[in-house]
Structures are given as structure tokens and as C-alpha cells.
Design a protein around this motif. Structure first.
Motif, PDB file in Angstrom:
ATOM      1  N   PRO A  57       0.802  -1.222   0.000  1.00  0.00           N
ATOM      2  CA  PRO A  57       0.000   0.000   0.000  1.00  0.00           C
ATOM      3  C   PRO A  57       0.842   1.283   0.000  1.00  0.00           C
ATOM      4  O   PRO A  57       0.435   2.274  -0.594  1.00  0.00           O
ATOM      5  CB  PRO A  57      -0.825  -0.132   1.285  1.00  0.00           C
ATOM      6  CG  PRO A  57      -0.981  -1.605   1.468  1.00  0.00           C
ATOM      7  CD  PRO A  57       0.327  -2.184   1.028  1.00  0.00           C
ATOM      8  N   ALA A 100      -8.192   3.288  -0.030  1.00  0.00           N
ATOM      9  CA  ALA A 100      -9.309   2.334   0.069  1.00  0.00           C
ATOM     10  C   ALA A 100      -9.487   1.573  -1.248  1.00  0.00           C
ATOM     11  O   ALA A 100      -9.761   0.366  -1.241  1.00  0.00           O
ATOM     12  CB  ALA A 100     -10.600   3.072   0.431  1.00  0.00           C
ATOM     13  N   TRP A 136      -7.211   0.719  -3.418  1.00  0.00           N
ATOM     14  CA  TRP A 136      -6.200  -0.348  -3.540  1.00  0.00           C
ATOM     15  C   TRP A 136      -6.546  -1.537  -2.636  1.00  0.00           C
ATOM     16  O   TRP A 136      -6.377  -2.686  -3.018  1.00  0.00           O
ATOM     17  CB  TRP A 136      -4.795   0.169  -3.234  1.00  0.00           C
ATOM     18  CG  TRP A 136      -3.779  -0.946  -3.285  1.00  0.00           C
ATOM     19  CD1 TRP A 136      -3.037  -1.439  -2.266  1.00  0.00           C
ATOM     20  CD2 TRP A 136      -3.447  -1.735  -4.441  1.00  0.00           C
ATOM     21  NE1 TRP A 136      -2.249  -2.473  -2.692  1.00  0.00           N
ATOM     22  CE2 TRP A 136      -2.484  -2.686  -4.032  1.00  0.00           C
ATOM     23  CE3 TRP A 136      -3.873  -1.732  -5.767  1.00  0.00           C
ATOM     24  CZ2 TRP A 136      -1.941  -3.622  -4.902  1.00  0.00           C
ATOM     25  CZ3 TRP A 136      -3.330  -2.666  -6.637  1.00  0.00           C
ATOM     26  CH2 TRP A 136      -2.370  -3.601  -6.214  1.00  0.00           C
ATOM     27  N   GLU A 137      -7.033  -1.236  -1.429  1.00  0.00           N
ATOM     28  CA  GLU A 137      -7.389  -2.322  -0.513  1.00  0.00           C
ATOM     29  C   GLU A 137      -8.409  -3.248  -1.166  1.00  0.00           C
ATOM     30  O   GLU A 137      -8.339  -4.469  -1.053  1.00  0.00           O
ATOM     31  CB  GLU A 137      -7.942  -1.732   0.794  1.00  0.00           C
ATOM     32  CG  GLU A 137      -8.243  -2.754   1.871  1.00  0.00           C
ATOM     33  CD  GLU A 137      -7.036  -3.617   2.205  1.00  0.00           C
ATOM     34  OE1 GLU A 137      -5.901  -3.147   2.102  1.00  0.00           O
ATOM     35  OE2 GLU A 137      -7.258  -4.807   2.555  1.00  0.00           O
ATOM     36  N   ARG A 138      -9.382  -2.647  -1.875  1.00  0.00           N
ATOM     37  CA  ARG A 138     -10.429  -3.455  -2.484  1.00  0.00           C
ATOM     38  C   ARG A 138      -9.910  -4.147  -3.747  1.00  0.00           C
ATOM     39  O   ARG A 138     -10.140  -5.335  -3.954  1.00  0.00           O
ATOM     40  CB  ARG A 138     -11.651  -2.586  -2.768  1.00  0.00           C
ATOM     41  CG  ARG A 138     -12.208  -2.046  -1.422  1.00  0.00           C
ATOM     42  CD  ARG A 138     -13.531  -1.423  -1.547  1.00  0.00           C
ATOM     43  NE  ARG A 138     -14.576  -2.324  -1.965  1.00  0.00           N
ATOM     44  CZ  ARG A 138     -15.344  -3.039  -1.158  1.00  0.00           C
ATOM     45  NH1 ARG A 138     -15.174  -2.998   0.144  1.00  0.00           N
ATOM     46  NH2 ARG A 138     -16.286  -3.821  -1.647  1.00  0.00           N
ATOM     47  N   ARG A 151      -6.874  -5.017  -4.559  1.00  0.00           N
ATOM     48  CA  ARG A 151      -5.918  -6.125  -4.335  1.00  0.00           C
ATOM     49  C   ARG A 151      -6.616  -7.383  -3.831  1.00  0.00           C
ATOM     50  O   ARG A 151      -6.053  -8.465  -3.869  1.00  0.00           O
ATOM     51  CB  ARG A 151      -4.765  -5.706  -3.409  1.00  0.00           C
ATOM     52  CG  ARG A 151      -5.123  -5.525  -1.955  1.00  0.00           C
ATOM     53  CD  ARG A 151      -3.849  -5.328  -1.142  1.00  0.00           C
ATOM     54  NE  ARG A 151      -4.116  -4.856   0.199  1.00  0.00           N
ATOM     55  CZ  ARG A 151      -3.224  -4.866   1.177  1.00  0.00           C
ATOM     56  NH1 ARG A 151      -2.013  -5.311   0.967  1.00  0.00           N
ATOM     57  NH2 ARG A 151      -3.533  -4.400   2.376  1.00  0.00           N
ATOM     58  N   HIS A 152      -7.846  -7.230  -3.338  1.00  0.00           N
ATOM     59  CA  HIS A 152      -8.612  -8.408  -2.924  1.00  0.00           C
ATOM     60  C   HIS A 152      -9.711  -8.755  -3.933  1.00  0.00           C
ATOM     61  O   HIS A 152     -10.669  -9.451  -3.611  1.00  0.00           O
ATOM     62  CB  HIS A 152      -9.206  -8.195  -1.527  1.00  0.00           C
ATOM     63  CG  HIS A 152      -8.144  -8.178  -0.470  1.00  0.00           C
ATOM     64  ND1 HIS A 152      -7.818  -7.057   0.256  1.00  0.00           N
ATOM     65  CD2 HIS A 152      -7.280  -9.145  -0.068  1.00  0.00           C
ATOM     66  CE1 HIS A 152      -6.808  -7.347   1.072  1.00  0.00           C
ATOM     67  NE2 HIS A 152      -6.467  -8.599   0.901  1.00  0.00           N
ATOM     68  N   MET A 161     -13.376   1.631   2.617  1.00  0.00           N
ATOM     69  CA  MET A 161     -12.571   0.421   2.874  1.00  0.00           C
ATOM     70  C   MET A 161     -13.453  -0.812   2.977  1.00  0.00           C
ATOM     71  O   MET A 161     -13.173  -1.850   2.405  1.00  0.00           O
ATOM     72  CB  MET A 161     -11.831   0.523   4.223  1.00  0.00           C
ATOM     73  CG  MET A 161     -10.595   1.334   4.259  1.00  0.00           C
ATOM     74  SD  MET A 161      -9.220   0.574   3.400  1.00  0.00           S
ATOM     75  CE  MET A 161      -8.351  -0.287   4.673  1.00  0.00           C
ATOM     76  N   ILE A 173      -8.526  -3.096   9.948  1.00  0.00           N
ATOM     77  CA  ILE A 173      -7.613  -2.560   8.919  1.00  0.00           C
ATOM     78  C   ILE A 173      -6.339  -3.414   8.884  1.00  0.00           C
ATOM     79  O   ILE A 173      -5.735  -3.673   9.932  1.00  0.00           O
ATOM     80  CB  ILE A 173      -7.271  -1.083   9.229  1.00  0.00           C
ATOM     81  CG1 ILE A 173      -8.553  -0.241   9.166  1.00  0.00           C
ATOM     82  CG2 ILE A 173      -6.217  -0.540   8.264  1.00  0.00           C
ATOM     83  CD1 ILE A 173      -8.396   1.180   9.659  1.00  0.00           C
ATOM     84  N   PRO A 174      -5.920  -3.855   7.687  1.00  0.00           N
ATOM     85  CA  PRO A 174      -4.704  -4.680   7.613  1.00  0.00           C
ATOM     86  C   PRO A 174      -3.450  -3.890   8.008  1.00  0.00           C
ATOM     87  O   PRO A 174      -3.359  -2.681   7.771  1.00  0.00           O
ATOM     88  CB  PRO A 174      -4.620  -5.081   6.136  1.00  0.00           C
ATOM     89  CG  PRO A 174      -5.878  -4.643   5.503  1.00  0.00           C
ATOM     90  CD  PRO A 174      -6.541  -3.639   6.381  1.00  0.00           C
ATOM     91  N   GLN A 185      -1.587  -1.302   5.908  1.00  0.00           N
ATOM     92  CA  GLN A 185      -2.263  -0.031   5.609  1.00  0.00           C
ATOM     93  C   GLN A 185      -2.033   1.016   6.707  1.00  0.00           C
ATOM     94  O   GLN A 185      -2.486   2.154   6.586  1.00  0.00           O
ATOM     95  CB  GLN A 185      -3.785  -0.248   5.448  1.00  0.00           C
ATOM     96  CG  GLN A 185      -4.187  -1.005   4.200  1.00  0.00           C
ATOM     97  CD  GLN A 185      -4.113  -0.154   2.926  1.00  0.00           C
ATOM     98  OE1 GLN A 185      -3.493   0.906   2.905  1.00  0.00           O
ATOM     99  NE2 GLN A 185      -4.728  -0.628   1.864  1.00  0.00           N
TER     100      GLN A 185
END
Ligand code: CMC
Length: 376
Positions: A95, A137, A139-141, A143-144, A165, A325-326, A329
Motif C-alpha cells: 500500500p 481504500a 487499492w485495498e479493495r 488487491r482483494h 474500505m 484494517i490490515p 495499511q
């Protein structure tokens, strides 16, 4: 005669500034005259952004206009081509790498990119501060394998980030905790990333370039990267019951313990107590206070052994983790807050600029004789 100071520019005063005051002996942190304890108790991150950029608290009308701008989709959205760019990145991209790359790329889409006037720089600062959560947010979504969530103009800066997120509105406690965390991280005088941003700004480079410099400096584990390292330590420790033995061994092995020590504070960082309290409240609400209990044991042992105290990075991760939150991040979240301070410093630097160009005391050879390569 040598004018070399202590390594790492320790205690060197490089400029005047009206933005942030730290009393390292008393453990006080002040933005534009306001104690951070008061701001954490009574203000909002949105208001603190105004305070940092404009030098004083807004009146009702000014605050309403500022909040409206910070929540507007026009400022928060990132161009569809940026989303395509994020989709093209390898999923393993961290991230912080995405943030550094994304903020740099956003300048290509910014209508004020080449304009360094104060008005244009404030507009760019506003867009950067409001686009950063959208980028993090998204990128978080992505990448999954999930679709990014569009910003919601009815939500505050903090609630909107957590909404983007997770795809659902946060609880009031999560929103409050996150907002206070952003207030506490918003500025910190001439810390490494702010100094990097000011050095870049002082060449009369632009807001985006200065913010990218700040992000690069923040990434390191001695600075913003420490919050991630703290959580990795908590994961290694595993439980409150094993914390004492684990940390005593780490201290005996002379390990550097993340989340402790500071270049300026000689007492506990004034931000740490707020984050500890909020992490505890969130943990209690979720029925698991293990992370805070582990960190309390670690703090007791480290302070007793080394006489160094918790800093801002010790408890923030425990709060973020409880929100889901991972860990990787955590540093981008630090940047989402510190962007406000970086921008304030860029505005101040441009307002009274001189190139920042120190000297080195040269310790290398001075009269080497060049020998052609086939004779060496
Ligand atoms: N764990 C163990 N020993 C430490 C630590 C620590 N976290 N911090 C300082 N020390 C010791 C260090 O070993 C040295 O001892 P000695 O004189 O016996 O060699 C002494 O304290 C001075 O350390 P230093 O590294 O010269 O001090 P500094 O002012 O250059 O470092 C620091 C400041 C923040 C880099 C350092 O305290 C550190 O590495 N802390 C851990 C990383 C961390 O939590 N960083 C976040 C800082 S606060 C938020 C931010 O600005 O990002």
C-alpha cells in the motif's frame, strides 16, 4: 574549523515556523497555538486541516464551506484511468508503494499541477488530502479482487474512508477513534518526512512533488513505518501471558523496539495516551483487549530497562487492527493525516522561500591520480 553538528541534524534549528510547537521535556504538542489534547477532545480532523493551512480556527461559515469542500465528490474522486492503473499493478504491491505511485500519477490529472500560487496550492492540497483516502481504500479493495466503493458526500472525512474500505458505515466509536488518530498525526514540526517535503518545495517544485517526497521519507521503519512493525511484534508475541518473557529477551538481545523513543520527546509522547485509551475502548467494545494488554506489558518493561517511552506509533495499530484494517495499511493511514501538515509546510515554505542547501564536511580523498582502466 569544522562546523559539523551532531549526526542526524539532532537539535539543529533550520528555519522558523508558525505551524507546530513541540516541548520535548514537558511532552506538549501544539498546532498553531492549540494544544493537541484540546484538539483531540473538541475538534475534528476536517477543522484541524483548516487550522494548519489557514493559521487559525475557522468561524461557522468558513468551517461549513471547508467541510463541504472536503466532503465533495469532485475533490474526493480519483479519475477512472487511475483505477485502471491500480488494476494493472501486481497484487503484491505494498500500500505504501501504491500511495507513492498514485499520488505522483494524480498530478498528471490535476488542473493546477503547474501553478505554484498559494490559491492553486491550497486547492491541490485539498484535493490531495481528500483523494488520498479514496486511493488507499481503492487499492485495498482492488488487491482483494473487489470493486472500489465510491466516496459518500454525506460522510465525514474519517467515516467516508472507513466506508470506502469496508463498504459499510463505521460505528460512531470507530469513526471518532479514527478521526482523533488523524488529528494526532496531522503535524509534528520538522520531522523527517516534513523536512523532505520542505526541501523539495524549496526548489520551487510543486505540491504533488513535495508530498511524494514526504511519503517516501515516511515509509521507513524509523519514522511512519514503525506502526506496522509494532503490530508485527504484537503478532509475534501472541498473547499477554507471553509478553513479559518475549520483551525481556528482545531487550537482552539489544533489539530496537518499535513504538518507543523519540528524537525530541524526553518523556512519553503526548499522543500515545489518547491512542492507548481509544484502542482500549475499541477493544472492549469488540471483546478483545489482548493487543493493548500486550503493549502495556511491553511498555512497562522497555521503560524500566531503557528509560525510553512510548511514541505515537505504539498504540495506533492496536486501534486500527480492531477496526479490521490490515497492518500494511497503517503507514498509508499515517500519510492520510500527515498530508495536512506536509501541505501546511509547503505553503509556509513557498510563502518565504530560500533554497535549502546545506554543506557536507568532506572526508574523502582530495588528490587521487586518475589511472586509465587498462593500467589498474
Ligand atoms: N529501542 C531500543 N533502543 C532505543 C530505541 C528503541 N526504540 N530508541 C532509542 N534507543 C536507544 C538507542 O539504542 C541508543 O542507545 P545507545 O546510546 O546506548 O546506543 C539511544 O537510545 C539513542 O537512540 P538513537 O537511535 O540515536 O536516537 P534517535 O534520536 O536517532 O532516534 C528514533 C529516534 C525514533 C529513530 C528511535 O528512538 C527509534 O529507532 N525508535 C524506534 C522506531 C520508532 O518507533 N519510530 C517512530 C518515531 S515517532 C513517530 C514518527 O516520527 O514517525
Amino acid at each position: 574549523m569544522s562546523s559539523l553538528g551532531k549526526a542526524g541534524l539532532e537539535d539543529v534549528v533550520v528555519s522558523t515556523s508558525d505551524i507546530c510547537f513541540i516541548d520535548g521535556r514537558e511532552g506538549r504538542l501544539v498546532y498553531r497555538g492549540f494544544d493537541v489534547d484540546d484538539l483531540a477532545a473538541h475538534s475534528s480532523f476536517e477543522e484541524v486541516v483548516y487550522l494548519l493551512w489557514h493559521g487559525g480556527l475557522p468561524n461557522k461559515k468558513e468551517l461549513a464551506a471547508h467541510v463541504k469542500a472536503m466532503r465533495s465528490t469532485a475533490n474526493r474522486k480519483i479519475p477512472p484511468k487511475m483505477i485502471q492503473m491500480l488494476r494493472a499493478l501486481p497484487k503484491k504491491t505494498t500500500p505504501m508503494e501504491v500511495l507513492r505511485t498514485g499520488i505522483s500519477a494524480l498530478s498528471a490529472f490535476d488542473p493546477d499541477a503547474a501553478d505554484n500560487s498559494r490559491e492553486a496550492s491550497v486547492r491541490k492540497a485539498l484535493r490531495l488530502t481528500t483523494q488520498m483516502p479514496t486511493l488507499v481504500a481503492a487499492w485495498e479493495r482492488i488487491r482483494h479482487g473487489k470493486a472500489p466503493v465510491a466516496p459518500n458526500p454525506r460522510l465525514s472525512h474519517s467515516a467516508n474512508f472507513l466506508y470506502m474500505m469496508f463498504g459499510k458505515k463505521p460505528t460512531p466509536l470507530a469513526e471518532k477513534t479514527f478521526d482523533v488518530a488523524l488529528i494526532l498525526h496531522a503535524d509534528h514540526e520538522f520531522n523527517a518526512s516534513t523536512f523532505a517535503a520542505r526541501v523539495t518545495a524549496a526548489t520551487l517544485s510543486d505540491m504533488h512533488s513535495a508530498i511524494v517526497s514526504g511519503i517516501g521519507a515516511l515509509k521507513g521503519p524509523l519514522h511512519g513505518g514503525a506502526n506496522e512493525q509494532v503490530m508485527l511484534m504484537v503478532e509475534k508475541i501472541k498473547s499477554p501471558a507471553t509478553a513479559g518473557a518475549w520483551i525481556r529477551k528482545a531487550l537482552a538481545d539489544k533489539a530496537r523496539i518499535m513504538g518507543f523513543g523519540h528524537r525530541v520527546y524526553r518523556v512519553e509522547d503526548p499522543r500515545a495516551k489518547h491512542l492507548r485509551r481509544l484502542a482500549t475502548e475499541l477493544g472492549e467494545q469488540a471483546g478483545n483487549t489482548d493487543s493493548v494488554r500486550i503493549l502495556d506489558t511491553v511498555a512497562r518493561e522497555v521503560t524500566a530497562d531503557k528509560k525510553i517511552y512510548p511514541n505515537v506509533d505504539l498504540f495506533s495499530g492496536a486501534a486500527y487492527k480492531t477496526m479490521g484494517i490490515p497492518t500494511d495499511q497503517f503507514t498509508p493511514i499515517f500519510a492520510m493525516s500527515r498530508v495536512a501538515g506536509w501541505a501546511a509546510h509547503v505553503l509556509e515554505q513557498h510563502g518565504n522561500n530560500r533554497l535549502i542547501r546545506p554543506r557536507a564536511e568532506y572526508t574523502g580523498a582530495t588528490r587521487a591520480t586518475y589511472v586509465p582502466v587498462d593500467q589498474r
